[in-house]
Design an enzyme around this catalytic site. Structure first.
Site, short mmCIF file in Angstrom:
data_model
loop_
_atom_site.label_atom_id
_atom_site.label_comp_id
_atom_site.label_asym_id
_atom_site.label_seq_id
_atom_site.Cartn_x
_atom_site.Cartn_y
_atom_site.Cartn_z
CE1 TYR A 60 0.19 30.50 -17.50
CE2 TYR A 60 -1.94 31.21 -18.36
CZ TYR A 60 -1.18 30.68 -17.34
OH TYR A 60 -1.78 30.30 -16.17
N GLY A 67 -0.19 29.00 -14.28
CA GLY A 67 0.06 29.71 -13.04
C GLY A 67 1.52 29.68 -12.66
CG HIS A 90 -8.46 24.76 -12.16
ND1 HIS A 90 -7.33 24.07 -12.56
CD2 HIS A 90 -8.02 25.91 -11.61
CE1 HIS A 90 -6.26 24.79 -12.28
NE2 HIS A 90 -6.65 25.90 -11.70
CG ASN A 202 -7.71 32.87 -17.55
OD1 ASN A 202 -6.90 33.31 -18.36
ND2 ASN A 202 -7.73 33.28 -16.31
NE ARG A 307 -38.88 66.47 5.29
CZ ARG A 307 -37.84 67.04 5.92
NH1 ARG A 307 -37.01 67.82 5.26
NH2 ARG A 307 -37.64 66.83 7.21
#
Length: 534
Positions: A60, A67, A90, A202, A307
């Protein structure tokens, strides 16, 4: 853009990077190096990967598109073009830029993830990112554009663009073209080879790098909240009983609660104002209001904001401890895709998905929102004459009505509590993208940015409380009875802002104290006064 002092060094080995290391890299200029073991692993992983590609095995993002376009095959002869196009396409972030320390933290997180040795990048790429950190080449990274899966694609692409000599870097805080800066430093841009563009962008390093800074700063903010809580408790002559070790170490041993109670004891040590339960009981028995104990102003127990500090801030601490643990795991994880292992099948998976970090950053947002609530409620107690142990309304020193004192100063604190409450969890806001390939995403970087926003708001909320507490000390005349730490805290406040004797412009005072909180000055003052804080 200079290297840090000799001996100040951070080593990236893919295994042992801590949040403290990330803070050092982000905030200073240490020499950054990649461990020889990590370079060796990277070289071995790269060799396995290249052998796989030569055998014609489909991979890939190497022999395919990205994608939803995974079904499209790409000729291996176009390796540089494929990786470069991914980075360029990107590099589409928008909005304001991350601050320089935040951008450096993100680069550090990405470097260490790749140094894990399963991403199959060349050792030269690891050394290039380390060089950037050492000499101060800081990518200009827009804040908006990440979905948190497949990782922080857009922000990390802006890092990768600088590696190839494109995009922008920060110089003197300004967005500057990368090319001239690299030429001035004698650094040649790199060509990205098989998978390297994909490996750079990525992953979860945007949310993890920013998250590491936020979590570290949040722990510091908890200490600041404890310091001012102790000062208020002393000023209002509260009881030390709620902080006794037995009630926490034995009765309810949550680690954060134990640590908070221990800090409160350390902060109020040697106080002449805070009283123990036995003294309060004796005062009640003596009937300080003419024997009619039903009308005494002596209370065995104060309100929760005084408290229940260990229970509330202890819960905040435990949430942060969990976040630090998960961030530490992610800093030392390989979180891109695919991954390569010696003798094993290629791992085509989804380690880039940011859900673990998205969740913990949302938890941080929730916890820190409650810290702000607690601070504002103590401020209100100081300003409300019916709750403040005899202090005048709004801590006015003279001519109430003519002067409003801290009435206006409370408003930003109250407004920011409300604003913090409007910040919804990001980790459940999945919106499908990328042709429904990315059909469930984490929004982890948004979660980290949300937590950062609450943290910044809280600095202002706490600043108002610090100023009100110092004003209460002035009005009560109890300075000499304060503990050593409380006196040091008061002195630091008064070094930044004078007593409010008549109404005056207050915004500068609030901002001055908020800035000091961001710099950690009150923790430093407490430690100098002898408090050993968790």
């Amino acid at each position: 853009m200079t290297q840090g002092p000799t001996g100040d060094q951070v080593t990236f080995d893919g295994e042992s990077l801590t949040i403290t290391d990330v803070q050092r890299v982000a905030e200073g200029r240490p020499a950054c190096r990649v461990a020889p073991s990590a370079l060796s692993r990277a070289a071995k992983s790269r060799a396995i990967f290249e052998d796989t590609v030569r055998q014609g095995v489909p991979v890939y993002g190497v022999t395919t598109g990205y994608g939803e376009m995974i079904y499209m095959l790409v000729d291996t002869a176009k390796e540089v073009e494929l990786q470069t196009n991914l980075v360029r396409s990107h590099s589409a972030g928008a909005g304001p830029l991350f601050a320089e320390d935040e951008a450096r933290a993100i680069v550090a997180a990405r470097l260490n993830a790749l140094a894990k040795g399963h991403s199959a990048v060349r050792p030269e790429l690891l050394e290039r990112l380390a060089l950037y950190l050492s000499v101060g080449v800081t990518p200009a990274i827009p804040e908006i554009g990440s979905l948190g899966a497949s990782g922080d694609l857009a922000p990390l692409a802006h890092i990768a663009s600088t590696v190839i000599g494109e995009g922008y870097v920060l110089r003197d805080g300004k967005r500057t073209p990368t090319g001239p800066v690299l030429r001035e430093l004698g650094i040649e841009p790199m060509e990205l080879r098989f998978k390297e563009g994909l490996a750079l962008i990525n992953g979860t390093s945007g949310m993890t790098g920013l998250g590491a800074l936020v979590a570290g700063n949040a722990l510091q903010q908890v200490r600041h909240a404890e310091i001012v809580a102790a000062l208020v408790i002393e000023t209002l002559q509260g009881s030390t009983s709620p902080f006794l070790a037995e009630g926490h170490d034995i009765a309810r041993p949550h680690p954060g609660q134990i640590d908070c109670a221990a800090n409160m004891r350390a902060l109020m040590r040697s106080s002449g104002l805070a009283v123990d339960h036995a003294d309060l009981r004796a005062q009640l028995t003596a009937g300080k209001t003419g024997g009619d104990v039903s009308r005494t102003n002596v209370y065995l127990q104060k309100a929760y904001s005084l408290r229940a500090v260990p229970q509330i801030l202890g819960g905040v601490r435990d949430t942060l401890y969990h976040a630090v643990s998960r961030l530490g795991t992610e800093l030392n994880s390989a979180n891109d895709n695919p991954l390569f292992f010696d003798g094993q099948e290629i791992f085509h998976g989804a380690n880039f998905h940011g859900q673990p970090i998205a969740f913990v950053m949302d938890f941080v947002t929730i916890a820190m929102t409650q810290l702000g609530v607690l601070s504002e409620r103590r401020t209100n107690r100081l300003l409300n004459r019916y709750l403040s142990d005899g202090l005048p309304e709004f801590l006015v020193m003279g001519d109430p009505g003519l002067n409003s004192g801290f009435a206006g100063a409370q408003y930003p604190a109250t407004a920011l509590v409300a604003e913090n409450r409007t910040i919804a969890p990001a980790s459940t806001q999945s919106v499908p993208s990328n042709g429904d390939n990315q059909d469930v995403v984490s929004m982890g970087l948004i979660a980290a940015r949300n937590a950062r926003r609450v943290l910044r708001n809280n600095d202002i909320i706490l600043a108002v409380e610090y100023l009100a507490a110092a004003q209460a000390v002035d009005i009560s005349g109890r300075y000499d009875q304060l503990s050593p730490v409380a006196r040091a805290t008061y002195d630091r406040i008064r070094g930044l802002a004078e007593t409010v004797r008549v109404d005056r412009y207050m915004a500068d005072d609030i901002e001055a104290v908020a800035d000091a909180l961001r710099r950690g000055e009150f923790v430093a003052a407490a430690q100098e006064a002898g408090a050993e804080l968790h």
